[in-house]
Motif scaffolding. Sequence first.
Motif, PDB file in Angstrom:
ATOM      1  N   UNK A   1       1.063  -1.282   0.111  1.00 48.34           N
ATOM      2  CA  UNK A   1      -0.022  -0.014  -0.144  1.00 48.34           C
ATOM      3  C   UNK A   1       1.011   1.259  -0.192  1.00 48.34           C
ATOM      4  N   UNK A   2       0.753   2.148  -0.780  1.00 54.44           N
ATOM      5  CA  UNK A   2       1.370   3.287  -0.976  1.00 54.44           C
ATOM      6  C   UNK A   2       0.842   4.497   0.224  1.00 54.44           C
ATOM      7  N   UNK A   3       1.425   5.350   0.725  1.00 52.49           N
ATOM      8  CA  UNK A   3       1.017   6.171   1.689  1.00 52.49           C
ATOM      9  C   UNK A   3       0.744   7.383   0.971  1.00 52.49           C
ATOM     10  N   UNK A   4      -0.646   7.914   1.313  1.00 48.35           N
ATOM     11  CA  UNK A   4      -1.172   9.018   0.579  1.00 48.35           C
ATOM     12  C   UNK A   4      -0.679  10.306   0.922  1.00 48.35           C
ATOM     13  N   UNK A   5      -0.832  11.571   0.324  1.00 50.73           N
ATOM     14  CA  UNK A   5      -0.062  12.796   0.634  1.00 50.73           C
ATOM     15  C   UNK A   5      -0.602  13.389   1.597  1.00 50.73           C
ATOM     16  N   UNK A   6      -1.698  13.111   2.219  1.00 47.00           N
ATOM     17  CA  UNK A   6      -2.114  13.532   3.742  1.00 47.00           C
ATOM     18  C   UNK A   6      -2.381  12.147   4.543  1.00 47.00           C
ATOM     19  N   UNK A   7      -1.866  12.344   5.824  1.00 50.06           N
ATOM     20  CA  UNK A   7      -2.044  11.007   6.605  1.00 50.06           C
ATOM     21  C   UNK A   7      -2.248  11.599   7.949  1.00 50.06           C
ATOM     22  N   UNK A   8      -3.133  11.126   8.956  1.00 50.96           N
ATOM     23  CA  UNK A   8      -3.177  11.494  10.168  1.00 50.96           C
ATOM     24  C   UNK A   8      -2.943  10.421  10.966  1.00 50.96           C
ATOM     25  N   UNK A   9      -3.174  10.796  12.361  1.00 54.92           N
ATOM     26  CA  UNK A   9      -2.889   9.959  13.476  1.00 54.92           C
ATOM     27  C   UNK A   9      -3.575  10.296  14.743  1.00 54.92           C
ATOM     28  N   UNK A  10      -4.700   9.718  15.385  1.00 52.29           N
ATOM     29  CA  UNK A  10      -5.323  10.188  16.462  1.00 52.29           C
ATOM     30  C   UNK A  10      -4.847   9.518  17.729  1.00 52.29           C
ATOM     31  N   UNK A  11      -4.812  10.392  18.667  1.00 51.86           N
ATOM     32  CA  UNK A  11      -4.307   9.823  19.902  1.00 51.86           C
ATOM     33  C   UNK A  11      -5.339  10.276  20.985  1.00 51.86           C
ATOM     34  N   UNK A  12      -5.761   9.290  21.605  1.00 48.61           N
ATOM     35  CA  UNK A  12      -6.835   9.579  22.662  1.00 48.61           C
ATOM     36  C   UNK A  12      -5.966  10.074  23.964  1.00 48.61           C
ATOM     37  N   UNK A  13      -5.957  11.179  24.198  1.00 49.08           N
ATOM     38  CA  UNK A  13      -4.862  11.696  25.206  1.00 49.08           C
ATOM     39  C   UNK A  13      -5.696  11.525  26.703  1.00 49.08           C
ATOM     40  N   UNK A  14      -7.076  11.304  26.819  1.00 49.05           N
ATOM     41  CA  UNK A  14      -7.848  11.316  27.958  1.00 49.05           C
ATOM     42  C   UNK A  14      -7.544   9.867  28.347  1.00 49.05           C
ATOM     43  N   UNK A  15      -7.370   8.780  27.349  1.00 49.61           N
ATOM     44  CA  UNK A  15      -7.176   7.574  27.643  1.00 49.61           C
ATOM     45  C   UNK A  15      -5.627   7.148  27.532  1.00 49.61           C
ATOM     46  N   UNK A  16      -4.884   7.976  27.019  1.00 44.83           N
ATOM     47  CA  UNK A  16      -3.463   7.506  27.060  1.00 44.83           C
ATOM     48  C   UNK A  16      -3.154   6.304  26.204  1.00 44.83           C
ATOM     49  N   UNK A  17      -3.685   6.378  24.983  1.00 46.92           N
ATOM     50  CA  UNK A  17      -3.842   5.333  24.035  1.00 46.92           C
ATOM     51  C   UNK A  17      -4.204   5.922  22.582  1.00 46.92           C
ATOM     52  N   UNK A  18      -3.588   5.189  21.434  1.00 46.51           N
ATOM     53  CA  UNK A  18      -4.101   5.580  20.148  1.00 46.51           C
ATOM     54  C   UNK A  18      -5.582   5.220  20.057  1.00 46.51           C
ATOM     55  N   UNK A  19      -6.405   6.107  19.168  1.00 49.12           N
ATOM     56  CA  UNK A  19      -7.775   5.918  19.212  1.00 49.12           C
ATOM     57  C   UNK A  19      -7.935   5.118  17.709  1.00 49.12           C
ATOM     58  N   UNK A  20      -8.251   3.820  17.930  1.00 47.90           N
ATOM     59  CA  UNK A  20      -8.500   2.973  16.881  1.00 47.90           C
ATOM     60  C   UNK A  20     -10.127   3.109  16.559  1.00 47.90           C
ATOM     61  N   UNK A  21     -10.445   2.810  14.956  1.00 48.21           N
ATOM     62  CA  UNK A  21     -11.538   2.709  14.486  1.00 48.21           C
ATOM     63  C   UNK A  21     -12.269   4.088  14.433  1.00 48.21           C
ATOM     64  N   UNK A  22     -11.468   5.150  14.429  1.00 47.04           N
ATOM     65  CA  UNK A  22     -12.247   6.443  14.021  1.00 47.04           C
ATOM     66  C   UNK A  22     -12.449   6.681  12.621  1.00 47.04           C
ATOM     67  N   UNK A  23     -13.357   6.893  12.171  1.00 46.08           N
ATOM     68  CA  UNK A  23     -13.479   7.400  10.806  1.00 46.08           C
ATOM     69  C   UNK A  23     -13.099   8.794  10.446  1.00 46.08           C
ATOM     70  N   UNK A  24     -12.580   8.576   9.256  1.00 42.25           N
ATOM     71  CA  UNK A  24     -11.669   9.788   8.614  1.00 42.25           C
ATOM     72  C   UNK A  24     -12.176  10.164   7.232  1.00 42.25           C
ATOM     73  N   UNK A  25     -12.738  11.348   6.998  1.00 47.18           N
ATOM     74  CA  UNK A  25     -13.189  11.489   5.721  1.00 47.18           C
ATOM     75  C   UNK A  25     -12.417  12.728   5.028  1.00 47.18           C
ATOM     76  N   UNK A  26     -11.764  12.662   3.995  1.00 49.30           N
ATOM     77  CA  UNK A  26     -10.958  13.924   3.261  1.00 49.30           C
ATOM     78  C   UNK A  26     -11.670  14.578   2.165  1.00 49.30           C
ATOM     79  N   UNK A  27     -11.877  15.949   2.420  1.00 49.74           N
ATOM     80  CA  UNK A  27     -12.841  16.684   1.390  1.00 49.74           C
ATOM     81  C   UNK A  27     -11.532  17.667   0.714  1.00 49.74           C
ATOM     82  N   UNK A  28     -12.076  18.023  -0.369  1.00 47.26           N
ATOM     83  CA  UNK A  28     -11.393  18.987  -1.180  1.00 47.26           C
ATOM     84  C   UNK A  28     -12.162  20.255  -1.413  1.00 47.26           C
TER      85      UNK A  28
END
Length: 112
Positions: free
Chosen positions: A1-28
């Motif tokens: 898989x190639x990496x897209x021009x835009x990436x993101x990383x969601x961290x749940x700082x309240x729980x102190x862990x990565x936030x898995x299964x968060x839906x993300x939509x990119x718009x132009x």
Amino acid sequence: MSVSHVTTHVLDTGAGRPAAEVAVVLYQNDGGSWRELARSATDADGRAKDLGPGQLAPGRYRLNFGTGDYYAGLGTATFFPEVDLVFEVTGDEHYHVPLLLSPFAYSTYRGS
């Protein structure tokens, strides 16, 4: 898989862990209206690397995060049912747009 021009990383700082299964939509922004380019969800490490093409044209873009559904899945109330981050692509370099999230606050920054 190639990496897209835009990436993101969601961290749940309240729980102190990565936030898995968060839906993300990119718009132009296309002449004043928003056009959907790609949909993804964060992996177990809270990362979404497949948000659209490997190269985006210069312009204004928006990432929409389904934070309400994420917290509902955890049985946690949140003030933000969704988060929109609008940013400007100006060149060929990679754009990493992280989201630091808790039930009642969020922040972001330009990552690398």
